[in-house]
Design a protein around this motif. Structure first.
Motif, PDB file in Angstrom:
ATOM      1  N   PRO A  87       0.106  -2.658  16.627  1.00  0.00           N
ATOM      2  CA  PRO A  87      -1.244  -2.094  16.604  1.00  0.00           C
ATOM      3  C   PRO A  87      -1.396  -0.831  15.772  1.00  0.00           C
ATOM      4  CG  PRO A  87      -0.175  -1.750  18.732  1.00  0.00           C
ATOM      5  CD  PRO A  87       0.683  -2.690  17.971  1.00  0.00           C
ATOM      6  N   SER A  88      -0.313  -0.104  15.549  1.00  0.00           N
ATOM      7  CA  SER A  88      -0.419   1.083  14.720  1.00  0.00           C
ATOM      8  C   SER A  88      -0.544   0.691  13.258  1.00  0.00           C
ATOM      9  CB  SER A  88       0.813   1.971  14.902  1.00  0.00           C
ATOM     10  OG  SER A  88       0.819   2.998  13.939  1.00  0.00           O
ATOM     11  N   ARG A  89      -1.452   1.342  12.541  1.00  0.00           N
ATOM     12  CA  ARG A  89      -1.576   1.115  11.096  1.00  0.00           C
ATOM     13  C   ARG A  89      -0.611   1.988  10.300  1.00  0.00           C
ATOM     14  NH1 ARG A  89      -5.781  -2.127   9.200  1.00  0.00           N
ATOM     15  NH2 ARG A  89      -6.376  -3.471  10.926  1.00  0.00           N
ATOM     16  N   ASP A  90       0.239   2.720  11.005  1.00  0.00           N
ATOM     17  CA  ASP A  90       1.223   3.568  10.347  1.00  0.00           C
ATOM     18  C   ASP A  90       2.241   2.679   9.635  1.00  0.00           C
ATOM     19  OD1 ASP A  90       3.203   5.304   9.601  1.00  0.00           O
ATOM     20  OD2 ASP A  90       3.412   6.261  11.564  1.00  0.00           O
ATOM     21  N   PRO A  91       2.408   2.829   8.305  1.00  0.00           N
ATOM     22  CA  PRO A  91       3.400   2.004   7.597  1.00  0.00           C
ATOM     23  C   PRO A  91       4.798   2.106   8.190  1.00  0.00           C
ATOM     24  CG  PRO A  91       1.997   3.159   6.023  1.00  0.00           C
ATOM     25  CD  PRO A  91       1.656   3.712   7.382  1.00  0.00           C
ATOM     26  N   ALA A  92       5.101   3.219   8.881  1.00  0.00           N
ATOM     27  CA  ALA A  92       6.435   3.371   9.469  1.00  0.00           C
ATOM     28  C   ALA A  92       6.740   2.254  10.456  1.00  0.00           C
ATOM     29  CB  ALA A  92       6.566   4.729  10.160  1.00  0.00           C
ATOM     30  N   THR A  93       5.722   1.727  11.130  1.00  0.00           N
ATOM     31  CA  THR A  93       5.983   0.611  12.041  1.00  0.00           C
ATOM     32  C   THR A  93       6.383  -0.631  11.249  1.00  0.00           C
ATOM     33  OG1 THR A  93       3.646  -0.077  12.085  1.00  0.00           O
ATOM     34  CG2 THR A  93       4.367   1.504  13.749  1.00  0.00           C
ATOM     35  N   GLY A  94       5.785  -0.799  10.062  1.00  0.00           N
ATOM     36  CA  GLY A  94       6.167  -1.910   9.200  1.00  0.00           C
ATOM     37  C   GLY A  94       7.591  -1.760   8.694  1.00  0.00           C
ATOM     38  N   TYR A  95       7.980  -0.526   8.342  1.00  0.00           N
ATOM     39  CA  TYR A  95       9.349  -0.300   7.886  1.00  0.00           C
ATOM     40  C   TYR A  95      10.357  -0.554   9.004  1.00  0.00           C
ATOM     41  CZ  TYR A  95       7.837   1.587   3.396  1.00  0.00           C
ATOM     42  OH  TYR A  95       7.299   1.728   2.144  1.00  0.00           O
ATOM     43  N   ALA A  96       9.958  -0.308  10.264  1.00  0.00           N
ATOM     44  CA  ALA A  96      10.862  -0.602  11.379  1.00  0.00           C
ATOM     45  C   ALA A  96      11.148  -2.104  11.442  1.00  0.00           C
ATOM     46  CB  ALA A  96      10.249  -0.114  12.688  1.00  0.00           C
ATOM     47  N   VAL A  97      10.128  -2.918  11.208  1.00  0.00           N
ATOM     48  CA  VAL A  97      10.328  -4.366  11.156  1.00  0.00           C
ATOM     49  C   VAL A  97      11.191  -4.735   9.956  1.00  0.00           C
ATOM     50  CG1 VAL A  97       9.188  -6.611  10.981  1.00  0.00           C
ATOM     51  CG2 VAL A  97       8.120  -4.782  12.311  1.00  0.00           C
TER      52      VAL A  97
ATOM     53  N   VAL B  76       0.606  -2.654   6.956  1.00  0.00           N
ATOM     54  CA  VAL B  76       1.681  -2.892   7.913  1.00  0.00           C
ATOM     55  C   VAL B  76       2.286  -4.275   7.712  1.00  0.00           C
ATOM     56  CG1 VAL B  76       2.241  -3.129  10.360  1.00  0.00           C
ATOM     57  CG2 VAL B  76       0.768  -1.267   9.603  1.00  0.00           C
ATOM     58  N   ASP B  77       1.443  -5.279   7.446  1.00  0.00           N
ATOM     59  CA  ASP B  77       1.946  -6.639   7.229  1.00  0.00           C
ATOM     60  C   ASP B  77       2.861  -6.714   6.020  1.00  0.00           C
ATOM     61  OD1 ASP B  77       0.437  -8.147   9.313  1.00  0.00           O
ATOM     62  OD2 ASP B  77      -1.300  -7.481   8.154  1.00  0.00           O
ATOM     63  N   THR B  78       2.428  -6.152   4.906  1.00  0.00           N
ATOM     64  CA  THR B  78       3.228  -6.294   3.689  1.00  0.00           C
ATOM     65  C   THR B  78       4.517  -5.472   3.756  1.00  0.00           C
ATOM     66  OG1 THR B  78       3.206  -6.250   1.275  1.00  0.00           O
ATOM     67  CG2 THR B  78       2.015  -4.487   2.375  1.00  0.00           C
ATOM     68  N   VAL B  79       4.460  -4.278   4.331  1.00  0.00           N
ATOM     69  CA  VAL B  79       5.688  -3.489   4.474  1.00  0.00           C
ATOM     70  C   VAL B  79       6.675  -4.218   5.374  1.00  0.00           C
ATOM     71  CG1 VAL B  79       6.661  -1.374   5.442  1.00  0.00           C
ATOM     72  CG2 VAL B  79       4.643  -1.252   3.979  1.00  0.00           C
ATOM     73  N   ALA B  80       6.197  -4.740   6.504  1.00  0.00           N
ATOM     74  CA  ALA B  80       7.080  -5.478   7.410  1.00  0.00           C
ATOM     75  C   ALA B  80       7.707  -6.675   6.712  1.00  0.00           C
ATOM     76  CB  ALA B  80       6.296  -5.937   8.638  1.00  0.00           C
TER      77      ALA B  80
END
Length: 266
Positions: free
Chosen positions: A34-44, A154-158
Protein backbone atom coordinates in the motif's frame (compact mmCIF):
# COMPACT_ATOMS: atom_id res chain seq x y z
CA UNK A 1 10.87 3.14 4.40
CA UNK A 2 7.31 2.99 5.66
CA UNK A 3 6.99 -0.07 7.88
CA UNK A 4 5.31 -2.89 6.08
CA UNK A 5 4.68 -6.50 7.02
CA UNK A 6 7.42 -8.72 5.61
CA UNK A 7 4.72 -11.19 4.61
CA UNK A 8 3.43 -8.62 2.12
CA UNK A 9 6.92 -8.25 0.66
CA UNK A 10 7.23 -12.03 0.28
CA UNK A 11 3.76 -12.31 -1.27
CA UNK A 12 4.51 -9.59 -3.81
CA UNK A 13 7.81 -11.27 -4.70
CA UNK A 14 6.06 -14.63 -5.08
CA UNK A 15 3.46 -13.13 -7.42
CA UNK A 16 6.07 -11.61 -9.71
CA UNK A 17 8.29 -14.69 -9.61
CA UNK A 18 5.41 -16.95 -10.58
CA UNK A 19 4.59 -14.67 -13.51
CA UNK A 20 8.24 -14.83 -14.65
CA UNK A 21 8.50 -18.59 -14.30
CA UNK A 22 5.19 -19.44 -15.96
CA UNK A 23 5.26 -16.62 -18.55
CA UNK A 24 1.80 -15.46 -17.51
CA UNK A 25 1.44 -11.76 -16.61
CA UNK A 26 0.08 -11.09 -13.15
CA UNK A 27 -1.95 -8.42 -11.41
CA UNK A 28 -0.05 -5.39 -10.12
CA UNK A 29 1.59 -5.85 -6.73
CA UNK A 30 0.67 -2.40 -5.42
CA UNK A 31 -2.42 -3.90 -3.76
CA UNK A 32 0.00 -5.89 -1.59
CA UNK A 33 2.25 -2.88 -1.04
CA UNK A 34 0.00 0.00 0.00
CA UNK A 35 2.88 2.42 0.43
CA UNK A 36 3.80 4.36 -2.71
CA UNK A 37 7.32 4.68 -1.34
CA UNK A 38 9.70 3.15 -3.94
CA UNK A 39 11.66 1.67 -1.02
CA UNK A 40 8.90 -0.91 -0.58
CA UNK A 41 9.40 -1.89 -4.22
CA UNK A 42 13.15 -2.22 -3.69
CA UNK A 43 12.45 -4.52 -0.72
CA UNK A 44 10.60 -6.84 -3.11
CA UNK A 45 13.36 -6.49 -5.70
CA UNK A 46 15.93 -7.56 -3.10
CA UNK A 47 13.94 -10.72 -2.30
CA UNK A 48 13.71 -11.59 -6.00
CA UNK A 49 17.41 -10.84 -6.55
CA UNK A 50 18.41 -13.13 -3.69
CA UNK A 51 16.17 -15.86 -5.13
CA UNK A 52 17.73 -15.51 -8.59
CA UNK A 53 21.24 -15.72 -7.15
CA UNK A 54 20.30 -18.75 -5.07
CA UNK A 55 19.04 -20.34 -8.28
CA UNK A 56 22.42 -19.89 -9.98
CA UNK A 57 22.07 -16.55 -11.78
CA UNK A 58 25.01 -14.13 -11.52
CA UNK A 59 24.64 -10.33 -11.42
CA UNK A 60 26.63 -8.57 -14.16
CA UNK A 61 25.54 -4.97 -13.60
CA UNK A 62 22.55 -2.67 -13.42
CA UNK A 63 20.01 -0.91 -15.59
CA UNK A 64 18.72 2.59 -14.98
CA UNK A 65 15.08 3.30 -15.74
CA UNK A 66 12.71 6.25 -15.63
CA UNK A 67 15.29 8.64 -17.07
CA UNK A 68 12.78 10.47 -19.27
CA UNK A 69 10.91 13.34 -17.57
CA UNK A 70 7.66 12.35 -19.32
CA UNK A 71 7.80 8.83 -17.85
CA UNK A 72 8.65 10.20 -14.40
CA UNK A 73 5.60 12.45 -14.58
CA UNK A 74 3.45 9.52 -15.67
CA UNK A 75 4.46 7.49 -12.61
CA UNK A 76 4.52 10.44 -10.22
CA UNK A 77 8.23 10.38 -9.34
CA UNK A 78 11.12 12.82 -9.59
CA UNK A 79 14.05 10.43 -9.91
CA UNK A 80 15.11 7.35 -11.87
CA UNK A 81 15.02 3.77 -10.63
CA UNK A 82 17.36 0.82 -11.09
CA UNK A 83 17.28 -2.93 -11.55
CA UNK A 84 19.82 -5.76 -11.56
CA UNK A 85 21.24 -7.28 -14.75
CA UNK A 86 21.93 -11.02 -14.64
CA UNK A 87 24.10 -13.17 -16.87
CA UNK A 88 21.08 -14.95 -18.35
CA UNK A 89 19.77 -11.61 -19.66
CA UNK A 90 22.74 -11.17 -22.01
CA UNK A 91 21.97 -11.80 -25.71
CA UNK A 92 24.85 -11.82 -28.18
CA UNK A 93 24.68 -10.04 -31.51
CA UNK A 94 23.83 -12.63 -34.13
CA UNK A 95 21.94 -14.72 -31.60
CA UNK A 96 18.29 -15.04 -32.61
CA UNK A 97 16.18 -14.14 -29.59
CA UNK A 98 13.11 -16.22 -28.78
CA UNK A 99 10.48 -13.70 -27.69
CA UNK A 100 8.65 -16.51 -25.92
CA UNK A 101 11.22 -16.01 -23.15
CA UNK A 102 9.41 -12.76 -22.45
CA UNK A 103 5.86 -11.69 -21.68
CA UNK A 104 5.22 -8.20 -23.10
CA UNK A 105 8.56 -7.11 -24.57
CA UNK A 106 9.42 -3.65 -25.78
CA UNK A 107 12.79 -2.44 -27.05
CA UNK A 108 14.78 0.76 -26.59
CA UNK A 109 18.26 2.00 -27.48
CA UNK A 110 20.74 3.15 -24.86
CA UNK A 111 24.35 3.91 -24.07
CA UNK A 112 25.89 1.16 -21.94
CA UNK A 113 29.01 1.63 -19.84
CA UNK A 114 31.45 -1.17 -19.00
CA UNK A 115 33.17 0.12 -15.87
CA UNK A 116 36.95 0.03 -15.67
CA UNK A 117 37.15 1.03 -12.01
CA UNK A 118 35.28 0.82 -8.72
CA UNK A 119 33.00 3.69 -7.69
CA UNK A 120 33.31 3.45 -3.92
CA UNK A 121 35.05 6.70 -2.95
CA UNK A 122 34.17 10.41 -3.21
CA UNK A 123 31.99 10.83 -6.27
CA UNK A 124 31.78 13.68 -8.72
CA UNK A 125 31.54 13.74 -12.50
CA UNK A 126 35.32 13.59 -12.88
CA UNK A 127 35.73 10.46 -10.77
CA UNK A 128 32.71 8.81 -12.40
CA UNK A 129 34.06 9.53 -15.88
CA UNK A 130 37.45 8.11 -14.91
CA UNK A 131 35.85 4.83 -13.77
CA UNK A 132 33.23 4.71 -16.54
CA UNK A 133 35.55 2.90 -18.94
CA UNK A 134 34.04 2.11 -22.32
CA UNK A 135 30.78 3.11 -23.97
CA UNK A 136 28.83 0.56 -25.99
CA UNK A 137 25.67 0.92 -28.08
CA UNK A 138 22.99 -1.21 -26.44
CA UNK A 139 19.47 -2.43 -27.02
CA UNK A 140 17.48 -3.16 -23.90
CA UNK A 141 14.48 -5.46 -24.25
CA UNK A 142 12.32 -4.27 -21.39
CA UNK A 143 9.50 -6.42 -20.10
CA UNK A 144 6.82 -6.35 -17.43
CA UNK A 145 5.49 -9.24 -15.45
CA UNK A 146 2.48 -7.02 -14.67
CA UNK A 147 -0.42 -7.51 -17.09
CA UNK A 148 -0.92 -4.77 -19.70
CA UNK A 149 1.98 -2.75 -18.26
CA UNK A 150 -0.44 -1.48 -15.61
CA UNK A 151 2.34 -0.19 -13.38
CA UNK A 152 3.04 2.45 -10.77
CA UNK A 153 6.52 3.26 -9.46
CA UNK A 154 6.20 0.55 -6.78
CA UNK A 155 5.19 -2.08 -9.35
CA UNK A 156 8.06 -1.43 -11.72
CA UNK A 157 10.72 -1.16 -9.00
CA UNK A 158 9.51 -4.42 -7.44
CA UNK A 159 9.61 -6.03 -10.89
CA UNK A 160 13.36 -5.37 -11.20
CA UNK A 161 12.71 -2.08 -13.00
CA UNK A 162 10.78 -3.93 -15.74
CA UNK A 163 13.95 -5.56 -17.01
CA UNK A 164 14.10 -8.33 -19.60
CA UNK A 165 17.14 -8.91 -21.83
CA UNK A 166 19.85 -6.78 -23.42
CA UNK A 167 22.26 -6.78 -26.36
CA UNK A 168 25.60 -4.95 -26.50
CA UNK A 169 27.26 -3.81 -29.71
CA UNK A 170 30.72 -4.96 -30.78
CA UNK A 171 32.41 -1.52 -30.69
CA UNK A 172 33.77 -0.14 -27.41
CA UNK A 173 34.70 3.52 -27.23
CA UNK A 174 36.44 5.09 -24.20
CA UNK A 175 34.25 7.72 -22.56
CA UNK A 176 37.03 10.09 -21.45
CA UNK A 177 35.76 13.68 -21.81
CA UNK A 178 33.21 13.13 -24.58
CA UNK A 179 29.99 15.14 -24.35
CA UNK A 180 27.13 12.65 -24.66
CA UNK A 181 24.32 15.19 -24.51
CA UNK A 182 24.34 15.73 -28.27
CA UNK A 183 24.83 12.17 -29.50
CA UNK A 184 22.05 11.04 -31.83
CA UNK A 185 20.30 7.67 -31.86
CA UNK A 186 18.25 6.10 -34.62
CA UNK A 187 16.53 2.72 -34.34
CA UNK A 188 15.22 1.03 -37.48
CA UNK A 189 13.54 -2.22 -38.46
CA UNK A 190 14.70 -4.76 -41.06
CA UNK A 191 13.33 -2.58 -43.88
CA UNK A 192 15.18 0.50 -42.72
CA UNK A 193 12.03 2.17 -41.39
CA UNK A 194 12.76 4.51 -38.50
CA UNK A 195 11.04 3.34 -35.32
CA UNK A 196 12.61 5.58 -32.69
CA UNK A 197 15.09 8.42 -32.46
CA UNK A 198 16.51 10.72 -29.84
CA UNK A 199 19.58 12.34 -28.35
CA UNK A 200 21.75 11.90 -25.29
CA UNK A 201 19.95 14.73 -23.54
CA UNK A 202 16.80 12.54 -23.44
CA UNK A 203 18.52 10.38 -20.81
CA UNK A 204 18.31 12.47 -17.63
CA UNK A 205 19.91 15.34 -19.56
CA UNK A 206 23.11 13.32 -20.07
CA UNK A 207 23.84 9.56 -19.83
CA UNK A 208 26.83 10.44 -17.62
CA UNK A 209 24.43 12.16 -15.19
CA UNK A 210 22.41 8.94 -15.06
CA UNK A 211 25.57 6.97 -14.26
CA UNK A 212 26.47 9.47 -11.54
CA UNK A 213 23.00 9.06 -10.02
CA UNK A 214 23.32 5.29 -9.93
CA UNK A 215 26.86 5.41 -8.51
CA UNK A 216 25.75 7.68 -5.65
CA UNK A 217 22.59 5.69 -4.99
CA UNK A 218 24.39 2.35 -4.86
CA UNK A 219 27.12 3.80 -2.66
CA UNK A 220 24.49 5.09 -0.21
CA UNK A 221 23.07 1.57 -0.08
CA UNK A 222 26.50 0.16 0.76
CA UNK A 223 26.70 -1.67 -2.58
CA UNK A 224 29.05 0.44 -4.74
CA UNK A 225 29.47 -0.20 -8.43
CA UNK A 226 32.54 -2.26 -9.30
CA UNK A 227 34.96 -2.59 -12.20
CA UNK A 228 33.52 -4.86 -14.86
CA UNK A 229 29.91 -3.93 -14.14
CA UNK A 230 27.70 -3.23 -17.15
CA UNK A 231 25.42 -0.23 -16.70
CA UNK A 232 22.55 0.47 -19.09
CA UNK A 233 22.14 4.21 -18.63
CA UNK A 234 18.59 4.73 -19.91
CA UNK A 235 16.63 5.17 -23.11
CA UNK A 236 17.67 7.73 -25.72
CA UNK A 237 14.25 7.64 -27.40
CA UNK A 238 10.81 6.06 -27.14
CA UNK A 239 10.59 2.30 -26.70
CA UNK A 240 8.59 0.28 -29.21
CA UNK A 241 6.81 -3.10 -28.95
CA UNK A 242 8.82 -6.13 -30.06
CA UNK A 243 7.38 -7.94 -33.11
CA UNK A 244 8.38 -11.61 -33.50
CA UNK A 245 10.47 -12.12 -36.64
CA UNK A 246 11.67 -8.51 -36.69
CA UNK A 247 15.24 -7.23 -36.58
CA UNK A 248 16.05 -3.99 -34.76
CA UNK A 249 19.18 -1.93 -35.42
CA UNK A 250 20.22 1.06 -33.35
CA UNK A 251 22.96 3.45 -34.43
CA UNK A 252 24.41 5.97 -31.97
CA UNK A 253 26.71 8.65 -33.37
CA UNK A 254 30.28 8.38 -32.17
CA UNK A 255 29.64 5.06 -30.41
CA UNK A 256 28.48 2.44 -32.90
CA UNK A 257 25.58 0.18 -33.77
CA UNK A 258 23.85 -2.79 -32.21
CA UNK A 259 21.42 -5.34 -33.66
CA UNK A 260 18.77 -7.53 -32.05
CA UNK A 261 17.06 -10.21 -34.12
CA UNK A 262 13.92 -11.98 -32.91
CA UNK A 263 12.73 -15.40 -34.01
CA UNK A 264 9.47 -15.61 -35.92
CA UNK A 265 6.59 -17.01 -33.90
CA UNK A 266 5.88 -20.61 -34.86
Amino acid sequence: MTHIDSTRIENAAARLDQARRHRIPCAPVRDLLPSRDPATGYAVQQVLTASRIAGGAHPVGHKIGLTAPSVQQQLGVDQPDFGVLFDDMVCLQGQVIDSRRLLQPRIEAEVAFVLSGDLDGPLDETTVRKAAGDMVAALEIVDSRVADWDITIVDTVADNASSGLFVLGAERIPLRDQDLRTIEMTMTDARGQRLSSGTGSACLGDPVAALCWLARTKQELGEPLRAGDVVLSGALGPMVPVVPGETYTATITGIGRVVAEFAARR
